[in-house]
Design a protein around this motif. Structure first.
Motif, PDB file in Angstrom:
ATOM      1  N   LYS A   8       1.453  11.355  14.513  1.00  0.00           N
ATOM      2  CA  LYS A   8       1.769  12.223  13.379  1.00  0.00           C
ATOM      3  C   LYS A   8       2.785  11.526  12.460  1.00  0.00           C
ATOM      4  O   LYS A   8       2.641  11.525  11.242  1.00  0.00           O
ATOM      5  N   LYS A   9       3.781  10.902  13.092  1.00  0.00           N
ATOM      6  CA  LYS A   9       4.776  10.169  12.303  1.00  0.00           C
ATOM      7  C   LYS A   9       4.116   9.039  11.518  1.00  0.00           C
ATOM      8  O   LYS A   9       4.447   8.784  10.365  1.00  0.00           O
ATOM      9  N   GLU A  16       1.056   8.966  10.504  1.00  0.00           N
ATOM     10  CA  GLU A  16       0.310   9.554   9.380  1.00  0.00           C
ATOM     11  C   GLU A  16       1.253  10.003   8.262  1.00  0.00           C
ATOM     12  O   GLU A  16       0.860  10.029   7.103  1.00  0.00           O
ATOM     13  N   ASN A  17       2.501  10.321   8.652  1.00  0.00           N
ATOM     14  CA  ASN A  17       3.471  10.713   7.631  1.00  0.00           C
ATOM     15  C   ASN A  17       4.210   9.511   7.055  1.00  0.00           C
ATOM     16  O   ASN A  17       5.181   9.668   6.315  1.00  0.00           O
ATOM     17  N   ASN A  18       3.775   8.324   7.456  1.00  0.00           N
ATOM     18  CA  ASN A  18       4.350   7.105   6.887  1.00  0.00           C
ATOM     19  C   ASN A  18       5.792   6.837   7.292  1.00  0.00           C
ATOM     20  O   ASN A  18       6.550   6.254   6.526  1.00  0.00           O
ATOM     21  N   ASP A  19       6.175   7.251   8.478  1.00  0.00           N
ATOM     22  CA  ASP A  19       7.530   6.954   8.947  1.00  0.00           C
ATOM     23  C   ASP A  19       7.692   5.458   9.157  1.00  0.00           C
ATOM     24  O   ASP A  19       6.807   4.806   9.719  1.00  0.00           O
ATOM     25  N   ARG A  74       5.212   2.871  11.095  1.00  0.00           N
ATOM     26  CA  ARG A  74       4.393   2.154  10.117  1.00  0.00           C
ATOM     27  C   ARG A  74       4.502   0.635  10.333  1.00  0.00           C
ATOM     28  O   ARG A  74       3.514  -0.074  10.360  1.00  0.00           O
ATOM     29  N   ASN A  91      -7.061   6.826   4.487  1.00  0.00           N
ATOM     30  CA  ASN A  91      -6.095   7.893   4.687  1.00  0.00           C
ATOM     31  C   ASN A  91      -5.836   8.707   3.434  1.00  0.00           C
ATOM     32  O   ASN A  91      -5.824   9.924   3.466  1.00  0.00           O
ATOM     33  N   ASP A  92      -5.643   7.982   2.319  1.00  0.00           N
ATOM     34  CA  ASP A  92      -5.303   8.722   1.099  1.00  0.00           C
ATOM     35  C   ASP A  92      -6.557   9.144   0.324  1.00  0.00           C
ATOM     36  O   ASP A  92      -6.493   9.566  -0.805  1.00  0.00           O
ATOM     37  N   ASP A  98      -8.211  13.673   1.382  1.00  0.00           N
ATOM     38  CA  ASP A  98      -7.952  14.978   0.763  1.00  0.00           C
ATOM     39  C   ASP A  98      -9.006  15.296  -0.283  1.00  0.00           C
ATOM     40  O   ASP A  98      -9.499  16.416  -0.369  1.00  0.00           O
ATOM     41  N   THR A 142      -3.986  16.661  12.034  1.00  0.00           N
ATOM     42  CA  THR A 142      -4.249  15.221  11.952  1.00  0.00           C
ATOM     43  C   THR A 142      -5.725  14.979  11.622  1.00  0.00           C
ATOM     44  O   THR A 142      -6.585  15.800  11.913  1.00  0.00           O
TER      45      THR A 142
END
Ligand code: ARG
Length: 556
Positions: free
Chosen positions: A212-213, A215-218, A222, A257-258, A261, A298
């Protein structure tokens, strides 16, 4: 050559007689060169067989000069060609065009082929090797047929497995060890994660969090992901280079990923989304629903594939897209087709599937350690090839290079000669034999011809045409003339095996000829004819081998 003759015959029958649905085939039985089944025509046109026969016979004999005679036999019109004229046409064409013989003109259509596509946190499986070899060959076949081909390696560089990888690395990983042999070491960590998670299930939650991190670009996750990706790709590239495989695009799953949506919005606006126990799905008829988003939000393999498909269409405007992936993903691709249909797209999507590789009757795996690493398997084949070469031709100069081509060629041929949807047994000793249905046998046939031609000049203006009337000469000419129909068949069924088997047939015919006929004879005309014939055999073997992705050799 035989193909264009078939077309000529069909065309003339259509032109002169207005019959448009005639089938001209290469008969499997009997000794004629082409045949036309008459039963269905007679039924359709409501005319006696004999009448149809005479009609067609006259038109063909009158217009197709290369036809020597026509006979009627059990419902078929059998065509016999003028062997001399036909042979000269075929051999001249091969001689003039060389490796471009049977190459079609560009047709301005694009085919996208998605193949290899390993998951970089996991091992490169034997299944991925199959996909790589089959896809590479299909790619070459489509190119030969005049398509622009975009080969895509849809790297599995995203997904929950990266959460596991990250946790495993943070707990047990060592940078220096991994660098030495990334694929194997990362794989070990991945296996260890699963072992430990059995004892301590909370690791699974930790992994989900880590993903999850990511995917959130942490930043931490990353960076780690980028590094894992980099070292894995570098490792893969070494293998692709050895196999002679090149991709036009290497964008992996993460690239999308982007872009998901937008796809989810599109699905939504088309009214296709449903929420089911917190998860977002598309319901389908006759199959389980497609999962678009998990309940924890996710993303999923399926959604990335859907985004990739739409992106590829926008980017390449393909007329067809082919996925070379094992049987076990059948449902996945059916769902992909179904969802795009519901979205209103009409893509030509083909899932080119394939069976398992077995080792002693059991599923072969690079994962469980019965063959720890794929490159070791390749090395083993190359070593065996090297030993054989040292024994057969100790004075050969570039033994190492040749052994590499022979060993890898053996693995590729052994795979591609089988109908792809079947399982097959992986036996290194067998695939490296110089006799039988093997890659080395084919390479060796071409090399044999090469060594005869090396010291001889062919004078094509001084031939003995009467040779072509003999069965063992004409048999080879006929096989040579079939190349383009063979490639058509291989393309239409996405089956490299069609080409592999054709090459075996040709090599067997050549070796039979070679056993029967002395090539370098006193009679200069016969000698020239022999040389011309075998040089054409060499061209076609070489061309066929490269369609399979196997390196032809000059010496071995
Ligand atoms: N990485 C996937 C696997 O190993 C195969 C991907 C095939 N290509 C695709 N577009 N889904 O299972």
């Amino acid at each position: 050559m035989l193909n264009s003759l078939k077309d000529d015959i069909k065309l003339i029958i259509k032109d002169k007689l207005g019959i448009g649905n005639v089938i001209v085939e290469e008969p499997k039985k009997g000794d004629s060169d082409l045949s036309i089944p008459l039963f269905s025509l007679s039924k359709e046109m409501n005319k006696p067989l004999n009448d149809i026969y005479s009609l067609l016979k006259d038109v063909i004999l009158e217009n197709i000069k290369i036809v020597e005679r026509i006979e009627f036999l059990s419902g078929f019109l059998n065509i016999y060609l003028d062997r001399v004229v036909f042979s000269r046409l075929v051999l001249d064409e091969i001689r003039n065009k060389g490796l471009d013989y049977a190459t079609k003109q560009n047709n301005n259509k694009t085919v996208v082929i998605d193949y290899s596509s390993p998951n970089i946190a996991k091992s490169f499986s034997v299944g991925h090797l199959r996909s790589t070899m089959i896809g590479n060959s299909i790619k070459r076949i489509y190119e030969k047929e005049g398509y622009d081909v975009v080969g895509i390696n849809h790297l599995g560089d995203w997904g929950t497995q990266f959460g596991k990888m990250i946790v495993a690395y943070q707990r047990w990983g060592d940078i220096e060890t991994i660098k030495k042999d990334p694929t194997v070491e990362l794989q070990k960590l991945y296996v260890k994660f699963h072992e430990e998670a059995l004892i301590d299930p909370s690791l699974e939650d930790e992994a989900r969090m880590a993903f999850k991190k990511l995917e959130n670009n942490d930043e931490v996750e990353r960076k780690l992901w980028e590094w894992i990706r980099e070292v894995s790709i570098a490792d893969l590239d070494i293998m692709y280079e050895r196999l002679g495989v090149v991709f036009e695009s290497n964008v992996g799953e993460a690239f999308f990923n982007d872009k998901m949506d937008a796809v989810i919005d599109e699905l939504d606006s088309k009214g296709l989304l449903k929420i089911d126990q917190g998860a977002t799905i598309v319901e389908l008829i006759g199959m389980p629903p497609a999962l678009i988003k998990k309940s924890d939000g996710t993303s999923l393999y399926f959604t990335r594939d859907l985004a990739a498909l739409l992106y590829r269409y926008q980017t390449y405007h393909f007329s067809k897209i082919i996925y070379v992936v094992g049987n076990e993903q059948k449902l996945h691709f059916e769902q992909l087709k179904a969802v795009t249909k519901l979205m209103g797209y009409d893509f030509d999507i083909e899932h080119v599937n394939f069976g398992l590789v077995l080792s002693n009757g059991k599923k072969m795996s690079t994962r469980t350690g019965n063959n720890a690493k794929l490159s070791n398997v390749i090395d083993q084949a190359v070593t065996l090839a090297y030993e054989a070469i040292v024994e057969k031709n100790p004075n050969l100069e570039n033994k190492k290079e040749v052994a590499e081509a022979v060993g890898i060629g053996a693995i590729i041929f052994n795979d591609l000669k089988n109908e792809r949807h079947l399982d097959y047994d992986f036996n290194i000793e067998n695939m490296l034999r110089f006799e039988g249905q093997t890659g080395p046998y084919l390479q060796y046939s071409a090399v044999r011809i090469n060594s005869i031609l090396e010291s001889e000049e062919v004078d094509i203006n001084n031939l003995d045409d009467s040779c072509f009337k003999l069965d063992h000469y004409f048999e080879i000419v006929k096989i040579l003339s079939q190349l383009s129909s063979v490639i058509d068949r291989a393309m239409n069924t996405n089956s490299p095996s069609v080409i592999a088997r054709y090459l075996l047939l040709l090599s067997q015919a050549f070796n039979h000829f070679y056993g029967k006929e002395k090539i370098i004879v006193e009679d200069i005309k016969i000698k020239n004819t022999n040389l011309l014939l075998i040089s054409c055999v060499r061209t076609v073997i070489r061309s066929g081998l490269s369609l399979l992705g196997i390196k032809p050799l000059n010496k071995m």
